[in-house]
Design a protein around this motif. Structure first.
Motif, PDB file in Angstrom:
ATOM      1  N   UNK A 128     -38.535   4.011   8.543  1.00  0.00           N
ATOM      2  CA  UNK A 128     -38.964   2.734   9.121  1.00  0.00           C
ATOM      3  C   UNK A 128     -37.974   2.270  10.180  1.00  0.00           C
ATOM      4  N   UNK A 129     -36.690   2.425   9.909  1.00  0.00           N
ATOM      5  CA  UNK A 129     -35.668   2.026  10.879  1.00  0.00           C
ATOM      6  C   UNK A 129     -35.828   2.797  12.184  1.00  0.00           C
ATOM      7  N   UNK A 130     -36.163   4.084  12.066  1.00  0.00           N
ATOM      8  CA  UNK A 130     -36.325   4.921  13.257  1.00  0.00           C
ATOM      9  C   UNK A 130     -37.729   4.837  13.851  1.00  0.00           C
ATOM     10  N   UNK A 131     -38.617   4.051  13.200  1.00  0.00           N
ATOM     11  CA  UNK A 131     -40.023   3.951  13.623  1.00  0.00           C
ATOM     12  C   UNK A 131     -40.637   5.339  13.747  1.00  0.00           C
ATOM     13  N   UNK A 132     -40.458   6.110  12.676  1.00  0.00           N
ATOM     14  CA  UNK A 132     -40.937   7.494  12.651  1.00  0.00           C
ATOM     15  C   UNK A 132     -41.887   7.683  11.475  1.00  0.00           C
ATOM     16  N   UNK A 133     -42.975   8.407  11.696  1.00  0.00           N
ATOM     17  CA  UNK A 133     -43.917   8.718  10.615  1.00  0.00           C
ATOM     18  C   UNK A 133     -43.272   9.687   9.614  1.00  0.00           C
ATOM     19  N   UNK A 134     -43.492   9.444   8.345  1.00  0.00           N
ATOM     20  CA  UNK A 134     -42.969  10.346   7.319  1.00  0.00           C
ATOM     21  C   UNK A 134     -43.979  11.404   6.895  1.00  0.00           C
ATOM     22  N   UNK A 135     -45.251  11.222   7.212  1.00  0.00           N
ATOM     23  CA  UNK A 135     -46.276  12.181   6.788  1.00  0.00           C
ATOM     24  C   UNK A 135     -46.036  13.596   7.323  1.00  0.00           C
ATOM     25  N   UNK A 136     -45.763  13.764   8.642  1.00  0.00           N
ATOM     26  CA  UNK A 136     -45.575  15.130   9.140  1.00  0.00           C
ATOM     27  C   UNK A 136     -44.469  15.872   8.391  1.00  0.00           C
ATOM     28  N   UNK A 137     -43.376  15.192   8.140  1.00  0.00           N
ATOM     29  CA  UNK A 137     -42.279  15.817   7.400  1.00  0.00           C
ATOM     30  C   UNK A 137     -42.704  16.129   5.972  1.00  0.00           C
ATOM     31  N   UNK A 138     -43.431  15.209   5.341  1.00  0.00           N
ATOM     32  CA  UNK A 138     -43.852  15.404   3.959  1.00  0.00           C
ATOM     33  C   UNK A 138     -44.744  16.639   3.823  1.00  0.00           C
ATOM     34  N   UNK A 139     -45.698  16.804   4.737  1.00  0.00           N
ATOM     35  CA  UNK A 139     -46.586  17.963   4.666  1.00  0.00           C
ATOM     36  C   UNK A 139     -45.860  19.254   5.052  1.00  0.00           C
ATOM     37  N   UNK A 140     -44.819  19.151   5.896  1.00  0.00           N
ATOM     38  CA  UNK A 140     -44.031  20.338   6.225  1.00  0.00           C
ATOM     39  C   UNK A 140     -43.255  20.815   4.998  1.00  0.00           C
ATOM     40  N   UNK A 141     -42.804  19.894   4.185  1.00  0.00           N
ATOM     41  CA  UNK A 141     -42.078  20.259   2.969  1.00  0.00           C
ATOM     42  C   UNK A 141     -43.027  20.824   1.911  1.00  0.00           C
ATOM     43  N   UNK A 142     -44.244  20.287   1.855  1.00  0.00           N
ATOM     44  CA  UNK A 142     -45.224  20.749   0.873  1.00  0.00           C
ATOM     45  C   UNK A 142     -46.600  20.574   1.485  1.00  0.00           C
ATOM     46  N   UNK A 143     -47.206  21.689   1.863  1.00  0.00           N
ATOM     47  CA  UNK A 143     -48.495  21.623   2.573  1.00  0.00           C
ATOM     48  C   UNK A 143     -49.587  20.988   1.719  1.00  0.00           C
TER      49      UNK A 143
END
Length: 337
Positions: free
Chosen positions: A285-300
């Motif tokens: 949130x501080x970086x105004x960045x989506x967490x979904x892309x990273x989450x799916x990269x860690x576990x499809x």
């Protein structure tokens, strides 16, 4: 000399006699600063015996009978149920006896040797305190130096860190955008990411080349940044290399090459960083960045990273591109891929 922390609050009851003709008195025995303190039942000190001059009249027998060195008329008797106090006194006596000078040396060295031995024991029993002190006093420039030294060792396995005029410039802009210290890209690391002392985060080239958007690589960077804040990487290094290297760092400002080599190997075998999800989401949130892309990269499948998917702080919000398409292409090609 101060009493060892382990025995600072240790007390026992015993029978004390000031002279051979005196009546024995019930007393409280405790370990103080370099002394054995003998007090009456009202907690008023009757006498202090120097720990360096305590002698035992009946080694190995109980009740234990002690007296000041050279004065067997004054005695202290500890019953066999006061085993903890007896063991504490015996341990200190052994430490002091080991430090006494060999024949031919000046007797005055004996006391200094006693102090050194007890101090060494205290340090041995308090490695955490030594490590905490090192973490407080090691300057940031030394942290940066240690991080760079570890990166050089990782490069022996992975190959030199990737650099290119356009890619390095794009990486610098991404690092500034995410407000992290330094980021390096390795061409063939055995894990996706890790963090090192000196605010240094290392990524494998795959997190750039295997995904279509930079949010994944940025997610790895932010996750390592959170993990770094949760557990100081210098502390992790000092915990791994042990007491001797902690002491070496405090006294010489360096850690041995052998210890750094071994720790670099450990880093490559460690599991991926998994900081608290709440802290991760706050950092995204501080970086105004989506967490979904990273989450799916860690576990499809998204099963193991569901909290990062459902808690994406940018859900339903319009966000500016993390970086330009041209910069992203330059960054993806930083390793020549």
């Amino acid at each position: 000399m101060t009493a060892l922390t382990k025995y600072a609050r240790l007390e026992a009851t015993g029978l004390w006699r000031a002279t051979p003709d005196a009546q024995r008195r019930e007393v409280i025995v405790s370990i103080g600063d370099a002394t054995l303190v003998i007090s009456d039942l009202k907690d008023q000190a009757l006498t202090h015996w120097s720990l360096a001059a305590v002698d035992r009249a009946n080694p190995g027998q109980t009740p234990a009978l002690y007296h000041p060195d050279g004065d067997p008329g004054e005695t202290l008797e500890l019953p066999d149920n006061e085993t903890e106090m007896i063991e504490a006194i015996e341990k200190l006596r052994r430490a002091i006896n080991r430090s006494r000078p060999k024949p031919g040396r000046l007797r005055s060295v004996g006391m200094l040797a006693s102090v050194a031995v007890v101090a060494a024991l205290a340090v041995f029993w308090m490695p955490g305190a030594l490590r905490d002190h090192a973490i407080k006093v090691v300057p940031e420039v030394k942290r940066v130096s240690l991080g760079t030294a570890l990166l050089k060792r990782l490069e022996r396995v992975s190959g030199p860190a990737c650099e290119s005029p356009g890619g390095s410039a794009a990486l610098a802009r991404l690092t500034k955008r995410l407000e992290v210290g330094r980021v390096a890209i390795l061409p063939d690391m055995t894990r996706a990411s890790l963090h090192l002392p000196g605010r240094l985060i290392v990524l494998d080239r795959a997190v750039l080349e295997d995904y279509e958007e930079p949010d994944v690589a940025a997610g790895y960077v932010l996750t390592e940044d959170v993990a770094r804040r949760e557990h100081d990487p210098l502390r992790a290094l000092l915990e791994a290399v042990g007491l001797r290297e902690n002491f070496r760092l405090l006294t010489t400002g360096d850690i041995s090459s052998e210890a750094l080599d071994a720790y670099a190997e450990q880093l490559l075998m460690r599991p991926a960083a998994t900081p608290p999800v709440e802290a991760q989401l706050a950092r995204f949130a501080q970086a105004e960045l989506r967490s979904k892309p990273y989450a799916f990269a860690r576990d499809i499948t998204g099963e193991s990273t569901l909290p990062l998917i459902e808690g994406d702080p940018m859900n339903g919000k319009l966000t500016a591109p993390l970086m330009s398409d041209a910069d992203w292409l330059r960054l993806q090609s930083i390793c020549g891929g």
